[in-house]
Design a protein around this motif. Structure first.
Motif, PDB file in Angstrom:
ATOM      1  N   LEU A  28       4.183 -11.383 -40.362  1.00 41.91           N
ATOM      2  CA  LEU A  28       4.536 -10.945 -41.712  1.00 41.91           C
ATOM      3  C   LEU A  28       5.943 -11.459 -42.041  1.00 41.91           C
ATOM      4  O   LEU A  28       6.658 -11.862 -41.139  1.00 41.91           O
ATOM      5  N   PRO A  29       6.360 -11.408 -43.286  1.00 46.64           N
ATOM      6  CA  PRO A  29       5.625 -10.935 -44.471  1.00 46.64           C
ATOM      7  C   PRO A  29       4.636 -11.984 -44.975  1.00 46.64           C
ATOM      8  O   PRO A  29       4.611 -13.112 -44.493  1.00 46.64           O
ATOM      9  N   ASN A  30       3.843 -11.595 -45.989  1.00 43.47           N
ATOM     10  CA  ASN A  30       2.803 -12.487 -46.471  1.00 43.47           C
ATOM     11  C   ASN A  30       3.242 -13.386 -47.621  1.00 43.47           C
ATOM     12  O   ASN A  30       2.611 -14.399 -47.868  1.00 43.47           O
ATOM     13  N   ALA A  31       4.287 -13.011 -48.345  1.00 41.83           N
ATOM     14  CA  ALA A  31       4.674 -13.806 -49.516  1.00 41.83           C
ATOM     15  C   ALA A  31       5.143 -15.196 -49.071  1.00 41.83           C
ATOM     16  O   ALA A  31       6.059 -15.330 -48.261  1.00 41.83           O
ATOM     17  N   ASP A  32       4.509 -16.209 -49.617  1.00 43.14           N
ATOM     18  CA  ASP A  32       4.816 -17.580 -49.195  1.00 43.14           C
ATOM     19  C   ASP A  32       6.277 -17.959 -49.401  1.00 43.14           C
ATOM     20  O   ASP A  32       6.868 -18.619 -48.557  1.00 43.14           O
ATOM     21  N   TRP A  33       6.861 -17.525 -50.523  1.00 41.61           N
ATOM     22  CA  TRP A  33       8.246 -17.951 -50.766  1.00 41.61           C
ATOM     23  C   TRP A  33       9.209 -17.290 -49.786  1.00 41.61           C
ATOM     24  O   TRP A  33      10.198 -17.913 -49.372  1.00 41.61           O
ATOM     25  N   ILE A  34       8.921 -16.083 -49.365  1.00 38.85           N
ATOM     26  CA  ILE A  34       9.795 -15.431 -48.379  1.00 38.85           C
ATOM     27  C   ILE A  34       9.654 -16.143 -47.036  1.00 38.85           C
ATOM     28  O   ILE A  34      10.641 -16.400 -46.340  1.00 38.85           O
ATOM     29  N   GLY A  86      11.736 -17.136 -43.498  1.00 43.35           N
ATOM     30  CA  GLY A  86      10.987 -17.142 -42.241  1.00 43.35           C
ATOM     31  C   GLY A  86      10.026 -15.979 -42.127  1.00 43.35           C
ATOM     32  O   GLY A  86       9.780 -15.255 -43.092  1.00 43.35           O
ATOM     33  N   SER A  87       9.485 -15.834 -40.945  1.00 44.37           N
ATOM     34  CA  SER A  87       8.525 -14.760 -40.720  1.00 44.37           C
ATOM     35  C   SER A  87       8.703 -14.205 -39.317  1.00 44.37           C
ATOM     36  O   SER A  87       9.337 -14.810 -38.469  1.00 44.37           O
ATOM     37  N   LYS A  88       8.170 -13.034 -39.144  1.00 44.35           N
ATOM     38  CA  LYS A  88       8.256 -12.374 -37.844  1.00 44.35           C
ATOM     39  C   LYS A  88       6.847 -12.259 -37.270  1.00 44.35           C
ATOM     40  O   LYS A  88       5.945 -11.787 -37.960  1.00 44.35           O
ATOM     41  N   SER A  89       6.702 -12.696 -36.034  1.00 41.07           N
ATOM     42  CA  SER A  89       5.388 -12.630 -35.381  1.00 41.07           C
ATOM     43  C   SER A  89       5.451 -11.748 -34.174  1.00 41.07           C
ATOM     44  O   SER A  89       6.417 -11.793 -33.428  1.00 41.07           O
TER      45      SER A  89
END
Ligand code: ZN
Length: 684
Positions: A395-401, A406-409
């Motif tokens: 997450l998160p799911n918003a593409d621009w974020i 980045g994202s956390k897995s």
């Protein structure tokens, strides 16, 4: 759209049975009983929380309040899944609790099983197959049971009389034509009208919904909010409007409780960043403002130094045919520092993986930002993560974020471990794996490669690539979830065979990846079908994705016999003849799926899904079901949570938080329905 649900593991390694004493012994290790209950197509397991006692009291208290918050929203999901779910759950629970007749009689047993399934699916539709449960008890029995209930047991009906209630609810339970499917995500029907879920109300058409949201969007907004994420869209007196899920809005009774627990968590935070995360989430729950949700999501993704972490909110959109509205879910966890060394190596090398992936340069991320990955230990599962739970989340799911921040897995290793332990010696691989060579591969490398594939899927796969400017985030419509999962799986499949992983010390040798390839192909072509009823199509996005990939590479490699379906003693087996060429095919398909996502090519995406992912080979399906039936295993698993308690001294101060692993499935569900149920029976 970024959740991995356990799949082939669920089969080749980790399907376990607890029917009977023998299996029970096998699922027990060091005195810990993994198997809890078994009914219908389900097995309930228990997970352990290793490392909990080594945490500080403050951390445990933080986990405690976040865990309470994780349970407060349970009713929301029931109502989201179908408007009648709370009414049916409460009725069945009342019967289950008050029934004075013979509790061992077949009809009562059937009702008990039905209730257990409703608990499991958070409603009356199958959590994976999406269709409505068929009760094995009669309407007459049901009516008699309800009429025999003491009046205080049906107080949840509020102003409805029992007769009116029965008239309304009986067809919902028994008539297969009424609300047959929770969500419909393919075909030419009006997907909104065909779906039984409660994300939409007032007899809206798909076109009305699409027009409503198209009208809201600004095509030049480079940081668009997740339109429609936290509301029900309704048509009332001809007016189409959103009813927002927030304090003071729809579901306020539950959301207020969530907020109250989050507030109690604040004094125990580990640092200011984490405090800001929780406070912005509270702010979002209060306002329902999706800009605030984005603020929260950015703070959350950037909080990478805390040991304790959580997800709490309207998060994943798998249940909405149009992929906008999110189900409520929660997980609470803390980091597994030792295992995280593995994911740290992956995230430290994220740029290398992005640069070398077999996709068109135009769709490549020039600069990979903020990829963080960790292995976690969950302490509480709630909402759409309970009892059926993911093994990985990104997450998160918003593409621009994801692009800008980045994202956390996460890989949830105390869950994968429970699956693994509960499955040992269940006879599955003896039945379905081609030969001892493959069995040996699975035994030697299976647990490692499964976890690693999840890491790659979550940490790199979902985060890789870019969408071209001007492409709508929901361009792929009902096919988006399947294609997104395929993209992430393919990324993992492509790279798990790369010598880089051996160089990085993530795999012991260049043979290991073959375990994952074999398992994936066997599962995608064959064994995941044990979860589908004969004659039915595949509905769930992860299952569609797996068949899409497996069928596509099978067809493409047919001439060269890269993968074969071979017969032996009248049984069909998957045989992989050329692992290297198979890897090349995974790469080719990754390239195409990335193109489809980057360009928002709906037609090509639809064709891929409809051609490879949905329809089932009937002859093979029948055979697989027959072979599987002989093993007497449950194709789906879920978990009970530990019971978390505050220990207080005589002054009333909390001196410790303890975990108790002794609660059974029905007891836990009944306790949750008593302690954590705040919504009215009908939420209009
Ligand atoms: Zn995923």
């Amino acid at each position: 759209m970024k959740k991995t649900i356990l799949f082939m593991l669920g089969l080749s390694m980790t399907v376990a049975s607890c029917s009977g004493r023998k299996e029970k012994e096998e699922t027990k290790e060091n005195g810990f009983e993994y198997a809890v209950d078994r009914f219908a197509d389900l097995q309930i397991l228990r997970y352990q929380v290793p490392g909990f006692n080594a945490l500080t009291l403050k951390q445990k208290q933080l986990l405690y309040h976040l865990s309470e918050a994780a349970l407060m929203g349970r009713d929301i999901l029931f109502d989201q899944n179908c408007r009648y779910n709370l009414a049916i759950r409460r009725t069945m629970e009342a019967i289950y609790t008050h029934y004075k007749g013979d509790r061992s009689a077949a009809e009562f047993k059937a009702l008990e099983t039905y209730l257990k399934r409703v608990w499991f699916s958070n409603g009356i539709h199958h959590h994976y197959a999406e269709d409505k449960f068929k009760p094995e008890f009669t309407p007459a029995f049901f009516v008699a049971c309800v009429k025999a209930l003491p009046s205080e047991a049906v107080s949840f009906l509020a102003e409805q009389t029992v007769d009116d209630f029965l008239k309304e609810i009986t067809p919902v339970i028994f008539d297969p034509e009424v609300l047959p499917k929770r969500t419909v995500q393919s075909g030419d029907e009006d997907l909104i009208r065909a779906s039984a879920n409660h994300y939409y109300a007032g007899d809206l058409t798909q076109k009305e919904v699409e027009d409503f949201y198209t009208g809201m969007k600004d095509p030049n907004d480079s940081t668009p909010i997740s339109y429609g994420l936290n509301s029900r869209l309704v048509k009332e007196d001809g007016v189409i409007k959103e009813k927002v899920w927030k304090v003071g809005g729809l579901y306020t009774e539950a959301i207020e409780r969530i907020v109250a627990e989050l507030e109690k968590a604040v004094p125990f935070v580990e640092n200011d960043k984490q405090k800001a995360v929780i406070e912005s989430l509270i702010d979002y729950y209060r306002t329902g403002d999706l800009r605030t949700f984005d603020t929260y999501a950015v703070l959350w993704v950037e909080d990478t130094n805390s040991d304790v972490d959580f997800v709490n909110g309207f998060t994943e959109t798998y249940g909405d045919p149009l992929g906008m509205k999110a189900s409520w879910e929660s997980t609470v966890n803390f980091i597994n520092k030792e295992a995280t060394k593995r994911t740290k190596i992956i995230s430290d090398n994220a740029q290398w993986f992005e640069d070398h992936s077999p996709i068109d340069n135009r769709f490549r991320k020039k600069e990979v930002k903020g990829v963080s990955a960790k292995v976690i230990t969950v302490t509480m599962l709630g909402g759409d993560c309970y009892p059926s739970t993911p093994i990985g989340i990104n997450l998160p799911n918003a593409d621009w974020i994801r692009k800008d921040h980045g994202s956390k897995s996460v890989t949830i290793e105390n869950i994968t471990e429970a699956y693994d332990k509960a499955s040992q010696g269940n006879g599955f691989s003896e039945e379905f794996v081609w030969s001892d060579a493959e069995r040996e591969l699975l035994k030697t490398y299976g647990f490692t490669t499964d976890n690693l594939h999840t890491d790659l899927h979550e940490c790199l796969g979902h985060g890789s690539g870019i969408t071209l400017p001007g492409v709508e985030p929901d361009a792929l419509k009902a096919y988006a979830s399947t294609l997104e999962e395929a993209r992430a799986d393919l990324f993992g499949l492509y790279y798990i065979a790369d010598t880089k992983l051996v160089e990085l010390g993530l795999l012991p040798d260049a043979e290991a990846y073959k375990a994952e390839y074999y398992k994936f192909m066997m599962n995608g072509l064959q064994t995941q079908l044990v979860r589908i009823e004969l004659g039915k199509n595949i509905e769930e996005a992860h299952m569609r994705n797996r068949q899409l990939i497996a069928r596509w590479v099978f067809e493409k490699g047919k001439a060269e016999k890269i993968v074969e379906l071979k017969q032996h003693d009248g049984k069909t087996y998957v045989v992989i003849n050329d692992y290297e060429k198979l890897r090349r095919l995974f790469g080719e398909l990754l390239k195409e799926v990335q193109r489809i996502k980057s360009e928002g090519d709906l037609d090509a995406g639809k064709k891929l899904v409809e051609t490879y992912a949905v329809k089932v080979d009937q002859v093979l399906h029948r055979e697989v079901l027959e072979r599987y039936a002989k093993l007497d295993l449950a194709p789906y698993k879920g978990f009970v949570n530990p019971v978390m308690r505050e220990v207080k001294n005589e002054k009333g101060e909390v001196v410790d938080i303890t975990l108790d692993y002794s609660e059974g499935y029905a007891n836990q569900m009944l306790r949750y329905s008593k302690t954590y149920s705040f919504l009215p029976t009908y939420n209009n």
